[in-house]
Design a protein around this motif. Sequence first.
Motif, PDB file in Angstrom:
ATOM      1  N   PRO A  27      21.475  58.642  54.996  1.00 16.08           N
ATOM      2  CA  PRO A  27      20.778  57.377  55.253  1.00 16.08           C
ATOM      3  C   PRO A  27      19.331  57.566  55.709  1.00 16.08           C
ATOM      4  CG  PRO A  27      22.994  57.284  56.138  1.00 16.08           C
ATOM      5  CD  PRO A  27      22.767  58.709  55.710  1.00 16.08           C
ATOM      6  N   ILE A  28      18.463  56.649  55.255  1.00 17.45           N
ATOM      7  CA  ILE A  28      17.065  56.681  55.700  1.00 17.45           C
ATOM      8  C   ILE A  28      16.854  55.760  56.889  1.00 17.45           C
ATOM      9  CG2 ILE A  28      16.178  57.326  53.428  1.00 17.45           C
ATOM     10  CD1 ILE A  28      15.485  54.420  52.916  1.00 17.45           C
ATOM     11  N   GLY A  29      17.910  55.137  57.355  1.00 22.00           N
ATOM     12  CA  GLY A  29      17.796  54.256  58.512  1.00 22.00           C
ATOM     13  C   GLY A  29      19.120  53.606  58.847  1.00 22.00           C
ATOM     14  N   ASN A  30      19.706  52.944  57.866  1.00 25.73           N
ATOM     15  CA  ASN A  30      20.956  52.230  58.077  1.00 25.73           C
ATOM     16  C   ASN A  30      22.133  53.161  57.811  1.00 25.73           C
ATOM     17  OD1 ASN A  30      23.234  50.470  57.860  1.00 25.73           O
ATOM     18  ND2 ASN A  30      21.843  48.773  57.422  1.00 25.73           N
ATOM     19  N   LEU A  31      22.923  53.440  58.850  1.00 23.68           N
ATOM     20  CA  LEU A  31      24.023  54.389  58.715  1.00 23.68           C
ATOM     21  C   LEU A  31      25.077  53.954  57.703  1.00 23.68           C
ATOM     22  CD1 LEU A  31      24.734  55.612  62.355  1.00 23.68           C
ATOM     23  CD2 LEU A  31      23.809  56.938  60.451  1.00 23.68           C
ATOM     24  N   GLY A 101      17.375  60.665  53.690  1.00 27.92           N
ATOM     25  CA  GLY A 101      17.073  60.532  52.278  1.00 27.92           C
ATOM     26  C   GLY A 101      17.641  61.662  51.434  1.00 27.92           C
ATOM     27  N   THR A 102      17.043  61.844  50.272  1.00 24.27           N
ATOM     28  CA  THR A 102      17.539  62.794  49.285  1.00 24.27           C
ATOM     29  C   THR A 102      16.883  64.160  49.457  1.00 24.27           C
ATOM     30  OG1 THR A 102      17.906  60.982  47.729  1.00 24.27           O
ATOM     31  CG2 THR A 102      17.826  63.206  46.816  1.00 24.27           C
ATOM     32  N   SER A 130      17.198  56.831  49.163  1.00 22.83           N
ATOM     33  CA  SER A 130      15.907  57.443  48.835  1.00 22.83           C
ATOM     34  C   SER A 130      14.810  56.456  49.195  1.00 22.83           C
ATOM     35  CB  SER A 130      15.831  57.792  47.344  1.00 22.83           C
ATOM     36  OG  SER A 130      14.501  58.053  46.942  1.00 22.83           O
ATOM     37  N   SER A 131      13.923  56.829  50.100  1.00 23.93           N
ATOM     38  CA  SER A 131      12.837  55.918  50.475  1.00 23.93           C
ATOM     39  C   SER A 131      11.889  55.698  49.304  1.00 23.93           C
ATOM     40  CB  SER A 131      12.069  56.472  51.679  1.00 23.93           C
ATOM     41  OG  SER A 131      11.514  57.743  51.401  1.00 23.93           O
ATOM     42  N   LEU A 132      11.736  56.695  48.459  1.00 25.21           N
ATOM     43  CA  LEU A 132      10.872  56.567  47.282  1.00 25.21           C
ATOM     44  C   LEU A 132      11.373  55.439  46.380  1.00 25.21           C
ATOM     45  CD1 LEU A 132       9.791  59.597  45.074  1.00 25.21           C
ATOM     46  CD2 LEU A 132      10.383  57.405  44.098  1.00 25.21           C
ATOM     47  N   GLY A 227      -1.691  51.482  62.934  1.00 24.81           N
ATOM     48  CA  GLY A 227      -0.803  52.426  63.599  1.00 24.81           C
ATOM     49  C   GLY A 227       0.662  52.114  63.512  1.00 24.81           C
ATOM     50  N   PRO A 228       1.192  51.806  62.316  1.00 26.02           N
ATOM     51  CA  PRO A 228       2.619  51.496  62.225  1.00 26.02           C
ATOM     52  C   PRO A 228       3.477  52.721  62.526  1.00 26.02           C
ATOM     53  CG  PRO A 228       1.699  51.788  60.040  1.00 26.02           C
ATOM     54  CD  PRO A 228       0.544  51.817  60.995  1.00 26.02           C
ATOM     55  N   LYS A 229       4.685  52.477  62.989  1.00 26.89           N
ATOM     56  CA  LYS A 229       5.599  53.568  63.299  1.00 26.89           C
ATOM     57  C   LYS A 229       6.561  53.784  62.137  1.00 26.89           C
ATOM     58  CE  LYS A 229       5.518  52.646  68.274  1.00 26.89           C
ATOM     59  NZ  LYS A 229       6.326  52.305  69.476  1.00 26.89           N
ATOM     60  N   GLY A 230       7.247  54.925  62.166  1.00 28.56           N
ATOM     61  CA  GLY A 230       8.286  55.196  61.183  1.00 28.56           C
ATOM     62  C   GLY A 230       7.777  55.821  59.903  1.00 28.56           C
ATOM     63  N   GLU A 231       8.737  56.068  58.995  1.00 26.91           N
ATOM     64  CA  GLU A 231       8.413  56.634  57.692  1.00 26.91           C
ATOM     65  C   GLU A 231       7.727  55.575  56.836  1.00 26.91           C
ATOM     66  OE1 GLU A 231       9.014  59.762  56.722  1.00 26.91           O
ATOM     67  OE2 GLU A 231       9.947  60.338  58.616  1.00 26.91           O
ATOM     68  N   ILE A 232       6.689  55.980  56.110  1.00 30.00           N
ATOM     69  CA  ILE A 232       5.893  55.034  55.334  1.00 30.00           C
ATOM     70  C   ILE A 232       5.787  55.499  53.887  1.00 30.00           C
ATOM     71  CG2 ILE A 232       3.596  54.017  55.074  1.00 30.00           C
ATOM     72  CD1 ILE A 232       3.328  54.440  58.159  1.00 30.00           C
TER      73      ILE A 232
END
Length: 290
Positions: A27-31, A101-102, A130-132, A227-232
Amino acid sequence: MSEPGPFPPTAPPPRRVEPGLYLVATPIGNLRDMTLRALDVLAAADLVLAEDTRVTAKLLTAYGLKAKLERCDDHASGRAAEQAIERLRSGEVVALVSDAGTPLVSDPGFVVARAVIAEGLPVHPIPGPSSLLAALCIAGLPADRVLFAGFLPHKTAGRTAALEGLKGQRQTLVFFESGPRLRDSLTDMAAVLGPRPAAVARELTKLYEECVRGSLDELAVDPRLDGPKGEIVVVIGPGEAEEATQADADAALTDALTRLSTGEAASEVARALGLNRKTLYRRALELQGK
């Protein structure tokens, strides 16, 4: 809004996990994005190679799983590859995971997979988050032809040079970026690529998921992206094709005529450059001195 029901009481039965290296998406965030097949593999694994064992330990705990964990980051990927090959030769199951992710997408696990493939040992993908792909789905930009460019260099000079190299591409471009560098990256993207349509996706699948869309020059000054947080993930639409010049057409025709008949050369260049075939055919005859 209705609440989600309980997990379906029936599902396809699990299959035996055969020996091999399994590249397991996590998961990239949600389990709840974990797949049933991924859980089957992790439950059967004799060894799990993880980018960060602490992150993976939390994931395993969330699903009541236990496994032998070994580190596989940039500094340990060589040793991890040796371990994987040794285990696989003994007929064991080895899983490779990234933090989210992958695996192998901007990830040190590539070293392991390449080494195992070189040894002729089995490698299996366990697809999933996959966040992509997630960002590409919600960006609202063409997704039929895509170039994933990973992370850009940290400094402006290197970043600008990399973007110049991608400027002529006619696909949708996808980049990973960090919060502290996002503003500078968007500024450089706008300067090099122009006001192309783009989208910035962050916190994908999480509670505060966000996708900000607009032209690159608008996004570069958008206060929502301070300045956002997290993966972008940054998705940029393809640039408009520049009209081919006479010199472009002549160069393409000259090359095509070394391989094709006059008519075939004219057709090939017409498709490639978006020019009139009859005009190109006449020009091809001129170039041949006919």
